[in-house]
Design a protein around this motif. Sequence first.
Motif, mmCIF file in Angstrom:
data_model
loop_
_atom_site.group_PDB
_atom_site.id
_atom_site.type_symbol
_atom_site.label_atom_id
_atom_site.label_comp_id
_atom_site.label_asym_id
_atom_site.label_seq_id
_atom_site.Cartn_x
_atom_site.Cartn_y
_atom_site.Cartn_z
ATOM 1 N N MET A 100 84.421 70.641 148.790
ATOM 2 C CA MET A 100 84.460 69.920 149.987
ATOM 3 C C MET A 100 83.189 69.302 150.387
ATOM 4 N N GLU A 101 82.058 70.028 150.146
ATOM 5 C CA GLU A 101 80.573 69.349 150.410
ATOM 6 C C GLU A 101 80.416 68.271 149.507
ATOM 7 N N LYS A 102 80.585 68.328 148.256
ATOM 8 C CA LYS A 102 80.510 67.116 147.451
ATOM 9 C C LYS A 102 81.236 66.184 147.709
ATOM 10 N N VAL A 103 82.583 66.096 148.398
ATOM 11 C CA VAL A 103 83.529 65.194 148.561
ATOM 12 C C VAL A 103 82.465 64.319 149.788
ATOM 13 N N ILE A 104 82.080 64.968 150.875
ATOM 14 C CA ILE A 104 81.613 64.720 151.962
ATOM 15 C C ILE A 104 80.066 63.866 151.596
ATOM 16 N N PHE A 105 79.417 64.545 150.740
ATOM 17 C CA PHE A 105 78.205 63.790 150.173
ATOM 18 C C PHE A 105 78.568 62.623 149.559
ATOM 19 N N TYR A 106 79.461 62.526 148.619
ATOM 20 C CA TYR A 106 79.905 61.264 147.943
ATOM 21 C C TYR A 106 80.290 60.199 149.106
ATOM 22 N N ILE A 107 81.156 60.542 149.805
ATOM 23 C CA ILE A 107 81.409 59.675 151.190
ATOM 24 C C ILE A 107 80.239 59.003 151.621
ATOM 25 N N LEU A 108 79.344 59.891 152.115
ATOM 26 C CA LEU A 108 78.053 59.247 152.840
ATOM 27 C C LEU A 108 77.269 58.614 151.929
ATOM 28 N N ALA A 109 77.066 58.773 150.680
ATOM 29 C CA ALA A 109 76.385 58.044 149.741
ATOM 30 C C ALA A 109 76.917 56.741 149.667
ATOM 31 N N ILE A 110 78.364 56.631 149.462
ATOM 32 C CA ILE A 110 78.863 55.268 149.329
ATOM 33 C C ILE A 110 78.927 54.639 150.634
ATOM 34 N N ILE A 111 78.941 55.188 151.805
ATOM 35 C CA ILE A 111 78.648 54.510 153.002
ATOM 36 C C ILE A 111 77.344 53.790 153.112
ATOM 37 N N MET A 112 76.275 54.708 152.652
ATOM 38 C CA MET A 112 74.813 54.400 153.090
ATOM 39 C C MET A 112 74.496 53.235 152.167
ATOM 40 N N VAL A 113 75.130 53.203 150.617
ATOM 41 C CA VAL A 113 74.555 52.208 149.804
ATOM 42 C C VAL A 113 75.480 51.027 150.062
ATOM 43 N N ALA A 114 76.561 50.813 150.703
ATOM 44 C CA ALA A 114 77.254 49.782 150.622
ATOM 45 C C ALA A 114 76.721 49.002 151.920
ATOM 46 N N ALA A 115 76.265 49.918 153.097
ATOM 47 C CA ALA A 115 75.698 49.242 154.272
ATOM 48 C C ALA A 115 74.399 49.075 153.912
ATOM 49 N N ALA A 116 73.593 49.815 153.091
ATOM 50 C CA ALA A 116 72.080 48.997 152.708
ATOM 51 C C ALA A 116 72.427 47.844 151.968
ATOM 52 N N ILE A 117 73.186 47.536 151.206
ATOM 53 C CA ILE A 117 73.337 46.250 150.343
ATOM 54 C C ILE A 117 73.749 45.065 151.409
ATOM 55 N N ALA A 118 74.793 45.581 152.450
ATOM 56 C CA ALA A 118 75.304 44.545 153.167
ATOM 57 C C ALA A 118 73.992 44.174 154.151
ATOM 58 N N ALA A 119 73.385 45.114 154.587
ATOM 59 C CA ALA A 119 72.227 44.807 155.409
ATOM 60 C C ALA A 119 71.068 43.903 154.897
ATOM 61 N N VAL A 120 70.849 43.942 153.502
ATOM 62 C CA VAL A 120 69.873 43.068 153.136
ATOM 63 C C VAL A 120 70.617 41.660 152.518
ATOM 64 N N SER A 121 71.963 41.576 152.345
ATOM 65 C CA SER A 121 72.546 40.480 151.889
ATOM 66 C C SER A 121 73.183 39.304 153.094
ATOM 67 N N SER A 122 73.281 40.080 154.175
ATOM 68 C CA SER A 122 73.867 39.626 155.240
ATOM 69 C C SER A 122 72.963 38.395 156.079
ATOM 70 N N ARG A 123 73.381 37.346 156.352
ATOM 71 C CA ARG A 123 72.461 36.291 156.699
ATOM 72 C C ARG A 123 72.406 36.208 158.180
ATOM 73 N N LYS A 124 73.327 36.982 158.980
ATOM 74 C CA LYS A 124 73.198 36.993 160.334
ATOM 75 C C LYS A 124 72.460 38.412 160.935
ATOM 76 N N MET A 125 71.603 38.088 161.508
ATOM 77 C CA MET A 125 70.460 39.017 162.181
ATOM 78 C C MET A 125 71.418 40.429 162.725
ATOM 79 N N LEU A 126 72.291 40.000 163.755
ATOM 80 C CA LEU A 126 72.982 41.232 164.320
ATOM 81 C C LEU A 126 73.758 42.081 163.456
ATOM 82 N N ARG A 127 74.380 41.367 162.323
ATOM 83 C CA ARG A 127 75.166 42.276 161.383
ATOM 84 C C ARG A 127 74.284 43.191 160.715
#
Length: 200
Positions: free
Chosen positions: A1-28
Amino acid sequence: MEKVIFYILAIIMVAAAIAAVSSRKMLRSVIYLLFVLIGAAGLYFQMDYNFLAAIQLTVYAGGVVVLIIFSVLLIHHIEMKLEVAKKSRQAMSALLCLLGLSVFLATIYAHPFEVAGVSTTTTTAEIGRALLSFEKQGFILPFEVISVLLLSAMIGAIVIAKGGRAIKQPPLQKIDPEKLLKDLKKEVTEEKVPEEEIGV
């Protein structure tokens, strides 16, 4: 269960980090950064570093990001788009990211990690005394650095809120009394009003 939570958090962090640096809108971009910081706090909770996770949520997610969000909301154009970087800068950024990733993976696989046999728990009172301690194991300097970090974030929020737009005022013109008197006499003659009525 801990591994599943870890991979979910890792995927969310990586996807959000890529979206943060690629989005052109500051608020997003700021909202995506908030998800990255919350994911990091979740990893701290998984490692049973509850105090560090609380600091992550209060200082970064609850302090720095909220200041930036308020500063963005203060701007008249909330949906302001950021400038697109040049191709050379994009290529340099991608190259540096790949270099950092390769160094990170090489360091991870070069050092074997072993589970510690003895684990000690630290209370919040002990952490508080260590944060305000001037002794060898004290953390008064990092505690003050956090306050400087929040101050710099506040200054950055104010700079973002200003938007860099300077208010241009028209230059003051010198009043020429003779020219003003001539214009007044000209208006009087055009309207055919006797000069005695206005005291000229």
